[in-house]
Design an enzyme around this catalytic site. Structure first.
Site, PDB file in Angstrom:
ATOM      1  N   HIS A  66       3.589   6.690  -6.827  1.00  0.00           N
ATOM      2  CA  HIS A  66       2.892   7.895  -7.268  1.00  0.00           C
ATOM      3  C   HIS A  66       3.833   9.101  -7.185  1.00  0.00           C
ATOM      4  O   HIS A  66       3.836   9.976  -8.073  1.00  0.00           O
ATOM      5  CB  HIS A  66       1.653   8.116  -6.390  1.00  0.00           C
ATOM      6  CG  HIS A  66       0.553   8.871  -7.058  1.00  0.00           C
ATOM      7  ND1 HIS A  66      -0.635   9.152  -6.424  1.00  0.00           N
ATOM      8  CD2 HIS A  66       0.441   9.424  -8.285  1.00  0.00           C
ATOM      9  CE1 HIS A  66      -1.435   9.830  -7.232  1.00  0.00           C
ATOM     10  NE2 HIS A  66      -0.791  10.010  -8.378  1.00  0.00           N
ATOM     11  N   HIS A 105       0.830  -1.205   0.000  1.00  0.00           N
ATOM     12  CA  HIS A 105       0.000   0.000   0.000  1.00  0.00           C
ATOM     13  C   HIS A 105       0.867   1.258   0.000  1.00  0.00           C
ATOM     14  O   HIS A 105       0.726   2.136  -0.863  1.00  0.00           O
ATOM     15  CB  HIS A 105      -0.911  -0.019   1.223  1.00  0.00           C
ATOM     16  CG  HIS A 105      -1.831   1.162   1.328  1.00  0.00           C
ATOM     17  ND1 HIS A 105      -3.162   1.094   1.029  1.00  0.00           N
ATOM     18  CD2 HIS A 105      -1.609   2.449   1.703  1.00  0.00           C
ATOM     19  CE1 HIS A 105      -3.725   2.276   1.206  1.00  0.00           C
ATOM     20  NE2 HIS A 105      -2.789   3.122   1.619  1.00  0.00           N
ATOM     21  N   GLU A 106       1.758   1.361   0.977  1.00  0.00           N
ATOM     22  CA  GLU A 106       2.581   2.566   1.082  1.00  0.00           C
ATOM     23  C   GLU A 106       3.560   2.672  -0.084  1.00  0.00           C
ATOM     24  O   GLU A 106       3.890   3.773  -0.529  1.00  0.00           O
ATOM     25  CB  GLU A 106       3.326   2.595   2.425  1.00  0.00           C
ATOM     26  CG  GLU A 106       2.422   2.609   3.640  1.00  0.00           C
ATOM     27  CD  GLU A 106       1.399   3.744   3.623  1.00  0.00           C
ATOM     28  OE1 GLU A 106       1.663   4.805   3.004  1.00  0.00           O
ATOM     29  OE2 GLU A 106       0.319   3.574   4.225  1.00  0.00           O
ATOM     30  N   HIS A 138       1.859   4.389  -2.859  1.00  0.00           N
ATOM     31  CA  HIS A 138       1.942   5.848  -2.705  1.00  0.00           C
ATOM     32  C   HIS A 138       3.303   6.356  -3.183  1.00  0.00           C
ATOM     33  O   HIS A 138       3.405   7.396  -3.838  1.00  0.00           O
ATOM     34  CB  HIS A 138       1.745   6.239  -1.246  1.00  0.00           C
ATOM     35  CG  HIS A 138       0.327   6.259  -0.786  1.00  0.00           C
ATOM     36  ND1 HIS A 138      -0.677   6.897  -1.473  1.00  0.00           N
ATOM     37  CD2 HIS A 138      -0.259   5.726   0.326  1.00  0.00           C
ATOM     38  CE1 HIS A 138      -1.829   6.770  -0.810  1.00  0.00           C
ATOM     39  NE2 HIS A 138      -1.601   6.056   0.274  1.00  0.00           N
TER      40      HIS A 138
END
Length: 702
Positions: free
Chosen positions: A500, A493-494, A497
């Site tokens: 991104h 998940h992180e 990020h």
């Protein structure tokens, strides 16, 4: 300056910094040119006492930048006003970037004192910019002639963002209203700081020391060893547990001693809800009422209306309808799951009602019985170092990225590792810091942030400096760090990020990477979690840390079957947080109702357990009271709809399909906030998403 005003005010929850003696600015490392790899922060030289004088100097420089724009005798243009504003305050961005990240990941009392001292200064400067009539006149002059300007799509979006940003930060206010707006923003920044400090203080204050080995019954050997190591680090004999997740969650899941589980639960859920200096109840009232007052000043009936006017969801009504739709789909499943655990617990000796401190314990046992799946059985295949290699390899297969540790980059704690990240063609892409383990100076949870955002103004490419911070299970004297499946998902998940941020390819930093709508920002992170149960990916790295054996197919099958275990309950729990958030921020009159009554009234529709006196969820709900998720927590579920729909493309074309990954990179990851999120999503997917893929994936659809 854009980062300082927007980001620093938004992530003051990350702050918690420190005061210090002025040491003269000439020798202040925060103000010098950083002759370091990729101009990364020289953490070995930076001292706490450097921050206040550095921020004072940087604020003065930033004000000069803004004044130069205001006093420019030339007519306002995109370049001399909008673009100039975007690049102003560069030094302030750099200094506060270091401060805020340290205050989240490696804080102390002194650093927290700095945050309290600089917070009103930063708020004052933010208001000097956003409420400056002369500056707004120049911005409006450019905006009013936007149709006749020869702007690129990204420049047009920056102009729109700049104008709307001024309006949303009170530029059209006059007289007393403008003065009051400035007072509110300053007070809100300080209150958010204090909220986060109180939660951290209460989290760190509790320790459960066990000296009788029989009280460890049910706890796996690895959990016992970690507890023994924690006690030893504190100079104690026995086994110690605390409220940090790697300690708290295994205890609640495995400890046979129900009384101790209850003690842990009550302590965890009463953080900042006790009669002491760290109580957050009054702070919550002040925050929500000030947010309402600010929204009213700006012409909105509620804070939620204000926030959602610049979100994909657009209105509180649309958010509430979305949450209600998922609630109606989830609640029947949640009730069945609750009854199943209750019946199982009673059949296995539970006397009386099933309480919250029983849920994880009996759920884990039921999951093992139903699926033959035991979390401890999976952990040996998830050695942290191997998982990291697997995540890096996933990024390589999807996007061609390569990661190389750079020991010449200074880090802020020995646990942190720094990497150079390269594109497939060998070109430099980003710096990535990874910081995995819990410590007293680190707030709970996991997050991604940046020390420097990507930009490419006037052909000067600035590649980003990204950090990923987690609180994973630490290694012990006899075992490496072995992650739970949940921790593997958190890593993915992180890291999503971080992709991104790292893959950002925009001109302007305010729109690069995660500079997107809050209800869109979780798509790049949540889509990565889908790979966690893909055997094709797991086979690349998931080997037993002792034998080297690949994770068995039957174990992966169990993991997949168990993944939707209690999906109805988990969905209801997440929805309850979103409903609670929306309720606090949809108020149209100041709240006087006590926090616990408000909370119970709002969350009762999703409630399955009896209430626990002395427990309160909101007093530690940092996402909305100390972070950037106010009227935005629904975004996690919103993004689940997007990620389930988006990953169906990878399932269709292949989980490592280069063409699909390239489309996701070009249309989503690289574009940041340069276009409306739905436009970006449709460019990738070819259509708007529906909830069908999510309900099907979660097993909530017949």
């Amino acid at each position: 300056m854009k980062k300082t005003i927007v980001l620093s005010m938004m992530i003051l929850f990350s702050i918690a910094s420190s005061q210090g003696a002025s040491d003269g600015t000439e020798s202040n490392p925060l103000l010098m040119k950083w002759n370091t790899p990729h101009e990364t922060a020289p953490f070995n030289l930076i001292k706490t006492e450097n921050f206040v004088p550095a921020i004072d100097v940087a604020l003065a420089e930033a004000r000069k930048d803004v004044d130069a724009i205001i006093n420019n005798p030339e007519p306002a243009t995109f370049q001399n006003t909008i673009e100039a504003l975007e690049v102003s305050g560069e030094q302030l961005d750099r200094v506060t970037g270091v401060l805020f990240n340290l205050n989240s990941a490696e804080t102390n009392k002194e650093l927290q004192a700095v945050a309290r001292e600089v917070s009103p200064k930063l708020s004052e400067f933010g208001n000097y910019v956003s409420l400056n009539e002369d500056l707004f006149k120049r911005v409006k002059a450019v905006y009013d002639k936007r149709e006749s300007l020869d702007l690129t799509p990204e420049q047009a979006k920056l102009l729109e963002n700049s104008y709307k940003g001024f309006v949303r930060r009170g530029a059209n206010l006059q007289g007393e209203a403008k003065k009051r707006y400035a007072e509110i923003t300053t007070e809100l920044a300080q209150l958010s700081l204090k909220f986060g400090e109180n939660v951290l203080e209460e989290t760190n204050a509790f320790e459960l020391l066990i000296t009788d080995e029989k009280d460890l019954s049910g706890l796996p050997e690895a959990v016992r060893e970690a507890a023994q190591q924690l006690a030893k680090s504190k100079g104690k004999e026995g086994w110690m547990f605390n409220l940090q997740y790697p300690s708290y969650l295994p205890f609640m899941k495995y400890a046979d001693n129900r009384e101790l589980r209850e003690k842990m639960y009550r302590t965890y859920t009463s953080r900042a809800f006790k009669d002491n200096d760290y109580n957050n109840e009054e702070i919550i009232h002040k925050i929500v009422n000030l947010r309402l007052e600010k929204a009213n000043l700006l012409g909105f009936k509620s804070h939620a209306d204000y926030v959602l006017s610049e979100r994909m969801a657009e209105t509180p009504e649309k958010v509430n309808s979305f949450l209600e739709e998922l609630h109606e789909a989830s609640k029947p499943y949640a009730e069945k799951e609750f009854k199943e655990v209750t019946d199982f617990a009673k059949a296995n000796g539970l006397k009386g009602e099933l309480q919250r401190w029983d849920w994880a314990y009996y759920s884990e046992k039921l999951k093992t019985e139903k699926f033959g799946f035991d979390e401890e059985e999976v952990k040996p295949y998830f050695q942290l170092e191997k998982v990291r290699e697997g995540v890096f390899e996933l990024a390589h297969r999807l996007y061609g990225l390569n990661f190389k540790e750079n020991k010449d980059i200074q880090v802020y704690h020995p646990d942190v590792t720094a990497y150079d990240v390269f594109n497939e063609d060998g070109s430099f892409l980003s710096v990535l810091y990874l910081d995995f383990f819990p410590r007293e100076g680190k707030r709970g949870g996991a997050w991604m942030n940046d020390f420097r955002a990507q930009s490419n103004i006037n052909g000067k490419m600035e590649r980003p400096i990204i950090t990923v911070v987690t609180n994973f299970t630490k290694p012990t004297e006899t075992k490496p760090s072995l992650l739970t499946f949940d921790e593997v998902e958190t890593f993915l998940h992180e890291f999503g990020h971080s992709l991104h941020g790292m893959l950002a390819n925009t001109v302007y930093p305010s729109m690069s990477g995660t500079g997107v709508y809050r209800d869109f920002v979780e798509l790049p992170s949540q889509i990565m979690e889908n790979w966690a149960t893909e055997k094709e990916w797991l086979d690349l790295f998931a080997v037993h840390y002792q034998t080297g054996e690949k994770i068995p197919a039957e174990l992966v099958d169990k993991l997949i079957k168990a993944r939707n275990f209690q999906s109805g309950y988990l969905s209801e729990r997440q929805l309850s947080f979103g409903m609670d958030d929306m309720a606090w921020h949809s108020i149209t009159k100041p709240v006087t109702e006590d926090v616990i009554s408000f909370e119970r009234r709002v969350m009762d529709k999703t409630e399955l357990f009896p209430h626990v006196d002395g427990s309160c969820f909101n007093t530690a709900f940092s996402h909305i009271f100390a972070g950037g998720y106010a009227a935005g927590y629904y975004g996690y579920k919103w993004a689940e709809v997007l990620d389930a729909d988006a990953f169906s493309m990878f399932k269709k074309n292949g989980i490592f399909d280069k063409a699909t990954a390239e489309s996701f990179r070009k249309n989503i990851l690289e574009k940041g906030g340069t276009q409306h999120p739905m436009e970006l999503y449709k460019a990738f997917r070819g259509q708007e998403p529906t909830v069908d893929a999510l309900l099907e994936r979660s097993g909530l659809k017949e």
